[in-house]
Design a protein around this motif. Structure first.
Motif, PDB file in Angstrom:
ATOM      1  N   LEU A 254       0.827  -1.206   0.000  1.00  0.00           N
ATOM      2  CA  LEU A 254       0.000   0.000   0.000  1.00  0.00           C
ATOM      3  C   LEU A 254       0.859   1.253   0.000  1.00  0.00           C
ATOM      4  CD1 LEU A 254      -2.802   1.260   0.120  1.00  0.00           C
ATOM      5  CD2 LEU A 254      -2.751   1.026   2.612  1.00  0.00           C
ATOM      6  N   ALA A 255       1.954   1.253   0.745  1.00  0.00           N
ATOM      7  CA  ALA A 255       2.846   2.415   0.750  1.00  0.00           C
ATOM      8  C   ALA A 255       3.437   2.643  -0.633  1.00  0.00           C
ATOM      9  CB  ALA A 255       3.951   2.219   1.786  1.00  0.00           C
ATOM     10  N   HIS A 256       3.815   1.576  -1.309  1.00  0.00           N
ATOM     11  CA  HIS A 256       4.382   1.718  -2.657  1.00  0.00           C
ATOM     12  C   HIS A 256       3.343   2.238  -3.641  1.00  0.00           C
ATOM     13  CE1 HIS A 256       8.482   0.130  -2.336  1.00  0.00           C
ATOM     14  NE2 HIS A 256       8.015  -0.634  -1.375  1.00  0.00           N
ATOM     15  N   ALA A 257       2.079   1.878  -3.435  1.00  0.00           N
ATOM     16  CA  ALA A 257       1.026   2.374  -4.325  1.00  0.00           C
ATOM     17  C   ALA A 257       0.814   3.870  -4.171  1.00  0.00           C
ATOM     18  CB  ALA A 257      -0.277   1.626  -4.051  1.00  0.00           C
ATOM     19  N   GLY A 258       1.304   4.446  -3.094  1.00  0.00           N
ATOM     20  CA  GLY A 258       1.190   5.888  -2.899  1.00  0.00           C
ATOM     21  C   GLY A 258       2.481   6.627  -3.150  1.00  0.00           C
ATOM     22  N   ARG A 259       3.452   5.969  -3.774  1.00  0.00           N
ATOM     23  CA  ARG A 259       4.787   6.545  -3.960  1.00  0.00           C
ATOM     24  C   ARG A 259       5.150   6.479  -5.439  1.00  0.00           C
ATOM     25  NH1 ARG A 259       8.622   2.956  -0.736  1.00  0.00           N
ATOM     26  NH2 ARG A 259       7.222   3.653   0.925  1.00  0.00           N
ATOM     27  N   PRO A 260       5.429   7.597  -6.107  1.00  0.00           N
ATOM     28  CA  PRO A 260       5.762   7.540  -7.542  1.00  0.00           C
ATOM     29  C   PRO A 260       7.071   6.798  -7.772  1.00  0.00           C
ATOM     30  CG  PRO A 260       6.141   9.737  -6.672  1.00  0.00           C
ATOM     31  CD  PRO A 260       5.450   8.978  -5.585  1.00  0.00           C
ATOM     32  N   PRO A 261       7.174   6.091  -8.896  1.00  0.00           N
ATOM     33  CA  PRO A 261       8.401   5.343  -9.153  1.00  0.00           C
ATOM     34  C   PRO A 261       9.510   6.244  -9.655  1.00  0.00           C
ATOM     35  CG  PRO A 261       6.918   5.116 -11.007  1.00  0.00           C
ATOM     36  CD  PRO A 261       6.188   5.925  -9.963  1.00  0.00           C
ATOM     37  N   ALA A 262      10.732   5.755  -9.537  1.00  0.00           N
ATOM     38  CA  ALA A 262      11.850   6.417 -10.200  1.00  0.00           C
ATOM     39  C   ALA A 262      11.701   6.215 -11.709  1.00  0.00           C
ATOM     40  CB  ALA A 262      13.165   5.828  -9.703  1.00  0.00           C
ATOM     41  N   ARG A 263      12.578   6.833 -12.475  1.00  0.00           N
ATOM     42  CA  ARG A 263      12.560   6.623 -13.919  1.00  0.00           C
ATOM     43  C   ARG A 263      12.866   5.152 -14.214  1.00  0.00           C
ATOM     44  NH1 ARG A 263      15.583  10.501 -18.315  1.00  0.00           N
ATOM     45  NH2 ARG A 263      14.950   9.359 -20.192  1.00  0.00           N
ATOM     46  N   LEU A 264      12.010   4.535 -15.011  1.00  0.00           N
ATOM     47  CA  LEU A 264      12.107   3.104 -15.250  1.00  0.00           C
ATOM     48  C   LEU A 264      12.473   2.805 -16.699  1.00  0.00           C
ATOM     49  CD1 LEU A 264       8.870   1.967 -13.370  1.00  0.00           C
ATOM     50  CD2 LEU A 264      11.214   1.934 -12.497  1.00  0.00           C
ATOM     51  N   ARG A 265      13.099   1.655 -16.887  1.00  0.00           N
ATOM     52  CA  ARG A 265      13.330   1.105 -18.229  1.00  0.00           C
ATOM     53  C   ARG A 265      12.199   0.132 -18.523  1.00  0.00           C
ATOM     54  NH1 ARG A 265      18.810  -1.432 -19.877  1.00  0.00           N
ATOM     55  NH2 ARG A 265      17.792  -1.099 -21.876  1.00  0.00           N
ATOM     56  N   LEU A 266      11.450   0.427 -19.560  1.00  0.00           N
ATOM     57  CA  LEU A 266      10.276  -0.371 -19.892  1.00  0.00           C
ATOM     58  C   LEU A 266      10.389  -0.914 -21.303  1.00  0.00           C
ATOM     59  CD1 LEU A 266       7.585   2.101 -18.504  1.00  0.00           C
ATOM     60  CD2 LEU A 266       8.629   0.175 -17.305  1.00  0.00           C
ATOM     61  N   ALA A 267      10.001  -2.160 -21.484  1.00  0.00           N
ATOM     62  CA  ALA A 267       9.882  -2.752 -22.814  1.00  0.00           C
ATOM     63  C   ALA A 267       8.412  -2.805 -23.185  1.00  0.00           C
ATOM     64  CB  ALA A 267      10.488  -4.151 -22.825  1.00  0.00           C
ATOM     65  N   CYS A 268       8.136  -2.935 -24.466  1.00  0.00           N
ATOM     66  CA  CYS A 268       6.751  -3.104 -24.898  1.00  0.00           C
ATOM     67  C   CYS A 268       6.707  -3.927 -26.178  1.00  0.00           C
ATOM     68  CB  CYS A 268       6.057  -1.756 -25.097  1.00  0.00           C
ATOM     69  SG  CYS A 268       6.742  -0.731 -26.413  1.00  0.00           S
ATOM     70  N   PHE A 269       5.637  -4.684 -26.331  1.00  0.00           N
ATOM     71  CA  PHE A 269       5.374  -5.373 -27.594  1.00  0.00           C
ATOM     72  C   PHE A 269       3.892  -5.696 -27.659  1.00  0.00           C
ATOM     73  CE2 PHE A 269       6.317  -8.885 -24.677  1.00  0.00           C
ATOM     74  CZ  PHE A 269       5.341  -9.831 -24.981  1.00  0.00           C
TER      75      PHE A 269
END
Length: 476
Positions: A254-269
């Motif tokens: 729950l705490a993480h759901a209220g905390r913005p993430p750092a810049r992430l490396r994301l893949a997509c397809f």
């Protein structure tokens, strides 16, 4: 004034603690809605009003007599349980007419945790026979329908859970996912659903899944609500074959759901990992829009070529059939099973042990390859389903069970990858079709990476809010 069911689970819990809201009043409100609307969306197999009201009264007494900081996290919240799983003293049909009168004599391990967390259990939600299909049409309850268009399927196998939450019959619900069974109905019903890492929630004491395909997790209207439920049911057992990496001491989902993430490396397809499957234009548009949104939020997004040739589907089908065959059914009742179930069980019983072991080994090899390709990335974006919600009967109208199974695979070609690899995966209701039907997009994280998934999901939820998007049945 807002209706009770307009309130999120997190908000309800806070109002309980401040004594501004009564668990008894809230439970009665949901039981009334279940009675009036439950069959219209096929949400429940069994409703347990006596149990729920007793638990609500107990919750209210605790709220009036104990210090808020000592109260368990789900105290007073209604949390229905999928009818594949056991709640002691309550009917457990497995979605099958064969077991229509069976009553459970024990709780699942996570149900013990739900009780310990103070949850109110209003009933058992609808599921296909033995949880084997991606739609929820059985012989023990009305078919599960998406509240957004009751002519369309709610998906499966947690179809009743999704229909219940999306229609305002419960603030959140437990589901299970062995090949997409949380994410499929969440996408079809416009909800947030997360399949945790393999082993995050114990399958003790009664259920055995040697490959670890199936996991328990939440379906909810918001990311925070899902995190609240996941925190409550996260529990390992000394005998679990696949223990998940624990959260650092003192941290919560729950705490993480209220905390913005750092810049992430994301893949997509968006290339389906099953040759010949076409992705609907509305689904592709949702996927592309989400990729652009992630870039606008500051993340690095790279489109990748997935290393899938579709062979994993054949091996998955072998393991799935063996799982179906493993359910104990009296020989005299075998003919009462639905055609797809009988077909899968026949295939499972006809599979020699060496062939099963080879299929399992091939799935392990597939998992190693997929995890190697995904390793440089914090999460991977794909569509959740290949098409928007389909009409009720789309799958069962097939000429034979083999064709029904093929239609299921074409509907959800992305779903079982995370079950094979053991990764957490979440579907987000960021988009709709021109007709207003929900379209989900999926994020798959690192093993043990639910915290990052929840944080990223909450960031997307804030950027593209969906909470106020509700079906017409919500207002009845």
């Amino acid at each position: 004034m807002s209706e009770i069911h307009d309130l999120t689970a997190v908000r309800q819990a806070a109002l309980f603690r401040s004594r501004e809201l009564s668990p008894v009043e809230v439970t009665d409100h949901y039981l009334d809605r279940i009675e009036r609307l439950g069959d219209a969306v096929g949400a429940f197999v069994t409703v347990t009003p006596e149990l729920a009201r007793r638990q609500a009264r107990d919750a209210e007494r605790r709220l009036l007599s104990e210090e808020p900081e000592r109260l368990p996290p789900l105290l007073g919240l209604c949390v229905p349980v999928k009818d594949l799983d056991m709640v002691a003293g309550v009917r457990c049909t497995l979605g099958s007419a064969v077991f229509a009168d069976r009553v459970a004599d024990a709780d699942e391990g996570y149900v013990v945790e739900l009780r310990r967390a103070g949850a109110v259990l209003p009933g058992k939600t609808n599921t296909p026979e033995f949880g084997l299909s991606c739609h929820t049409e059985n012989e023990v309850a009305p078919p599960a329908r998406t509240p957004w268009d009751t002519a369309c399927s709610a998906g499966g196998s947690s179809g009743g859970a999704a229909a219940a939450v999306a229609a305002g019959l419960a603030p959140l619900a437990q589901g299970s996912d062995g090949g997409g069974s949380i994410r499929i109905p969440a996408a079809a019903c416009g909800l947030y659903g997360i399949k945790p890492t393999r082993g995050r929630v114990t399958t003790a004491p009664l259920r055995t899944d040697l490959f670890g395909l199936s996991v328990t997790g939440p379906l909810a209207r918001t990311v925070a609500d899902a995190a609240l439920l996941l925190d409550a049911i996260t529990l390992g057992d000394a005998g679990d074959p696949y223990p998940a990496p624990p959260l650092p001491r003192g941290e919560t989902f729950l705490a993480h759901a209220g905390r913005p993430p750092a810049r992430l490396r994301l893949a997509c397809f968006a290339s389906p990992p099953l040759p010949g499957v076409q992705v609907h234009p509305d689904v592709l548009a949702a996927y592309r829009d989400t990729a652009l949104l992630l870039e606008k939020l500051g993340h690095d997004v790279t489109e990748i070529e997935p290393p899938f040739d579709g062979s994993h589907m054949r091996h998955f089908a072998t393991v799935w059939a063996a799982t179906a065959a493993a359910v104990p059914v009296p020989a005299a009742d075998e003919h009462r099973l639905q055609p797809l179930t009988r077909w899968l069980r026949e295939r499972g019983r006809a599979t020699p042990a060496p062939d099963y072991l080879e299929a399992a080994a091939q799935l392990r090899r597939f998992a190693r390859l997929a995890l190697t390709v995904f390793a440089p990335y914090d999460a991977v974006l794909t569509p959740t389903l290949a098409v928007p919600p389909v009409p009720l009967g789309h799958f069962t109208a097939a000429a034979d069970p083999a064709e029904e199974f093929a239609r299921m695979n074409a509907f959800t070609p992305f779903g079982n990858i995370a079950n094979i690899t053991g990764q957490p995966a979440a579907t987000l209701p960021l988009h709709t079709t021109a007709d207003g039907l929900p379209v989900g997009v999926m994020l798959t994280g690192r093993i043990g990476g639910e915290a990052t998934l929840l944080s990223l999901s909450a960031q997307l939820e804030e950027a593209r809010p969906w909470l106020d998007r509700r079906p017409e049945i919500w207002h009845r």
